[in-house]
Design an enzyme around this catalytic site. Structure first.
Site, PDB file in Angstrom:
ATOM      1  N   ARG A  43      -6.866  -6.281  -1.534  1.00 40.33           N
ATOM      2  CA  ARG A  43      -7.185  -5.036  -0.823  1.00 40.33           C
ATOM      3  C   ARG A  43      -8.652  -4.640  -1.006  1.00 40.33           C
ATOM      4  O   ARG A  43      -9.300  -4.176  -0.072  1.00 40.33           O
ATOM      5  CB  ARG A  43      -6.246  -3.921  -1.277  1.00 40.33           C
ATOM      6  CG  ARG A  43      -4.822  -4.185  -0.805  1.00 40.33           C
ATOM      7  CD  ARG A  43      -3.897  -3.051  -1.121  1.00 40.33           C
ATOM      8  NE  ARG A  43      -2.554  -3.363  -0.630  1.00 40.33           N
ATOM      9  CZ  ARG A  43      -1.541  -2.524  -0.661  1.00 40.33           C
ATOM     10  NH1 ARG A  43      -1.701  -1.311  -1.141  1.00 40.33           N
ATOM     11  NH2 ARG A  43      -0.356  -2.870  -0.203  1.00 40.33           N
ATOM     12  N   ASP A 154      -1.207  13.495   4.238  1.00 38.33           N
ATOM     13  CA  ASP A 154      -1.355  12.211   3.536  1.00 38.33           C
ATOM     14  C   ASP A 154      -2.715  12.205   2.845  1.00 38.33           C
ATOM     15  O   ASP A 154      -3.629  12.950   3.218  1.00 38.33           O
ATOM     16  CB  ASP A 154      -1.262  11.037   4.513  1.00 38.33           C
ATOM     17  CG  ASP A 154      -0.809   9.754   3.814  1.00 38.33           C
ATOM     18  OD1 ASP A 154       0.383   9.404   3.911  1.00 38.33           O
ATOM     19  OD2 ASP A 154      -1.650   9.098   3.148  1.00 38.33           O
TER      20      ASP A 154
HETATM   21  C1  LIG Z   1       5.042   4.111   1.974  1.00 37.27           C
HETATM   22  S1  LIG Z   1       4.284   5.485   2.746  1.00 37.27           S
HETATM   23  C2  LIG Z   1       5.721   6.448   3.167  1.00 37.27           C
HETATM   24  C3  LIG Z   1       5.640   7.003   4.583  1.00 37.27           C
HETATM   25  C4  LIG Z   1       6.853   7.801   5.040  1.00 37.27           C
HETATM   26  N1  LIG Z   1       7.086   8.948   4.196  1.00 37.27           N
HETATM   27  C5  LIG Z   1       8.082   6.926   5.123  1.00 37.27           C
HETATM   28  O1  LIG Z   1       8.982   7.051   4.294  1.00 37.27           O
HETATM   29  O2  LIG Z   1       8.158   6.089   6.023  1.00 37.27           O
HETATM   30  C6  LIG Z   1       3.621   6.385   1.353  1.00 37.27           C
HETATM   31  C7  LIG Z   1       2.470   7.320   1.723  1.00 37.27           C
HETATM   32  O3  LIG Z   1       2.149   8.141   0.596  1.00 37.27           O
HETATM   33  C8  LIG Z   1       0.743   8.352   0.627  1.00 37.27           C
HETATM   34  N2  LIG Z   1       0.253   8.741  -0.719  1.00 37.27           N
HETATM   35  C9  LIG Z   1       0.104   7.946  -1.805  1.00 37.27           C
HETATM   36  N3  LIG Z   1      -0.445   8.635  -2.817  1.00 37.27           N
HETATM   37  C10 LIG Z   1      -0.643   9.901  -2.381  1.00 37.27           C
HETATM   38  C11 LIG Z   1      -1.174  11.082  -2.985  1.00 37.27           C
HETATM   39  N4  LIG Z   1      -1.631  11.103  -4.246  1.00 37.27           N
HETATM   40  N5  LIG Z   1      -1.222  12.208  -2.244  1.00 37.27           N
HETATM   41  C12 LIG Z   1      -0.767  12.199  -0.972  1.00 37.27           C
HETATM   42  N6  LIG Z   1      -0.249  11.129  -0.331  1.00 37.27           N
HETATM   43  C13 LIG Z   1      -0.184   9.973  -1.038  1.00 37.27           C
HETATM   44  C14 LIG Z   1       0.180   7.021   1.086  1.00 37.27           C
HETATM   45  O4  LIG Z   1      -1.116   7.129   1.622  1.00 37.27           O
HETATM   46  C15 LIG Z   1       1.219   6.553   2.100  1.00 37.27           C
HETATM   47  O5  LIG Z   1       0.837   6.792   3.427  1.00 37.27           O
END
Ligand SMILES: C[S@@+](CC[C@H](N)C(=O)[O-])C[C@H]1O[C@@H](n2cnc3c(N)ncnc32)[C@H](O)[C@@H]1O
Length: 285
Positions: A43, A154
């Protein structure tokens, strides 16, 4: 194996891996396990290439320079976060929301024709979750039973931009039922052929925002009736997860609902919650 393809010189050495691991943990709470060294190397290579650096050491030095820190940290988080998502992911959650939870919220007078339903898609990625919510709620809530607002947040500015563009490929929209596709998707033509845009009547319900769950002072003015925080908590260690869940629960109205992902779990008693299903909770008071 990816590690062999990558070659030793393109792998983060152990010290550099630890440096990035700590930086990522401090800034966004994501706890990268030691077996994620190859994944992180792959990445970060995107950033090395974009900036023309030959080594991770050079990149680490660059990111720590005061004038670069804020911008490059955001670019780093954009490549480090895992953003996998889908329309209608864990479909039974949407069915439960439409068929059971909305009637319950109405009968408890938590929502009405004048009080909008407020839903937070926390960790919304590229928008599939909040737009699914908007389609489901549009169908479930007739005009006389009030409207709804969805806040979608996000930490990644990359996925937020994609979400705001609201354009998805044919394969991405495949999980959307045909009837909803006809009602809520606009088919692209010309150079947009094969792409679909979410219709304005769905988009108008969703507001996007940049939010880091572990930022000390994030503030959302309005309490929520429903919070979807699915497939997010798995990326955090026990300490950060506890902090995040506490804040999510504080953001709920009494008797509001919290949804988490299928591989996540929490102890309801720790947070004044009751468990309705393994992934669905209600705030007690
Ligand atoms: C795997 S995706 C899940 C998306 C959706 N909720 C679903 O279940 O399909 C996880 C998301 O959490 C976000 N994320 C990770 N760490 C975070 C943080 N500290 N604060 C806010 N968002 C975060 C990531 O950028 C990512 O887009």
């Amino acid at each position: 194996m990816l590690q062999d393809i990558l070659g030793e010189q393109l792998m983060l050495n152990r010290q550099m891996f630890t440096n990035f691991q700590e930086l990522i943990y401090i800034t966004c709470g994501i706890a990268l396990a030691d077996n994620k060294r190859t994944m992180l190397s792959v990445r970060l290579l995107k950033r090395l290439r974009a900036l023309n650096f030959d080594s991770y050491e050079e990149y680490f030095e660059h990111i720590q320079t005061e004038s670069n820190f804020a911008d490059e940290l955001q670019s780093l988080l954009n490549v480090v976060t895992t953003n996998k998502t889908d329309f209608y992911r864990e479909k039974h959650h949407f069915q439960l929301l439409a068929e059971t939870i909305i009637p319950e919220l109405r009968s408890n007078h938590l929502i009405s024709s004048t009080d909008n339903l407020r839903v937070w898609s926390a960790g919304c990625s590229s928008g599939e979750e909040p737009y699914t919510l908007a389609m489901v709620l549009s169908d479930a809530m007739g005009a006389k039973t009030g409207s709804f607002e969805i806040l979608a947040t996000d930490i990644s500015t990359k996925v937020l931009q994609e979400a705001m563009s609201a354009v998805y490929c044919e394969e991405c929209v495949a999980p959307i039922p045909e009837e909803q596709k006809k009602k809520y998707l606009l088919r692209g033509t010309g150079n947009q052929k094969g792409f679909y845009k979410i219709a304005p009547e769905i988009r108008k319900h969703v507001k996007f925002g940049h939010l880091n769950f572990v930022a000390e002072n994030y503030r959302i003015p309005e309490k929520m009736h429903v919070v979807f925080c699915r497939n997010v908590l798995i990326y955090f260690d026990t300490h950060s997860r506890d902090e995040i869940v506490r804040k999510l629960c504080n953001q709920l109205v009494p008797h509001g609902y919290l949804f988490i992902g299928h591989s996540e779990t929490l102890d309801p008693q720790e947070y004044q919650l009751e468990r309705l299903l393994p992934t669905v909770y209600r705030r007690k008071c």
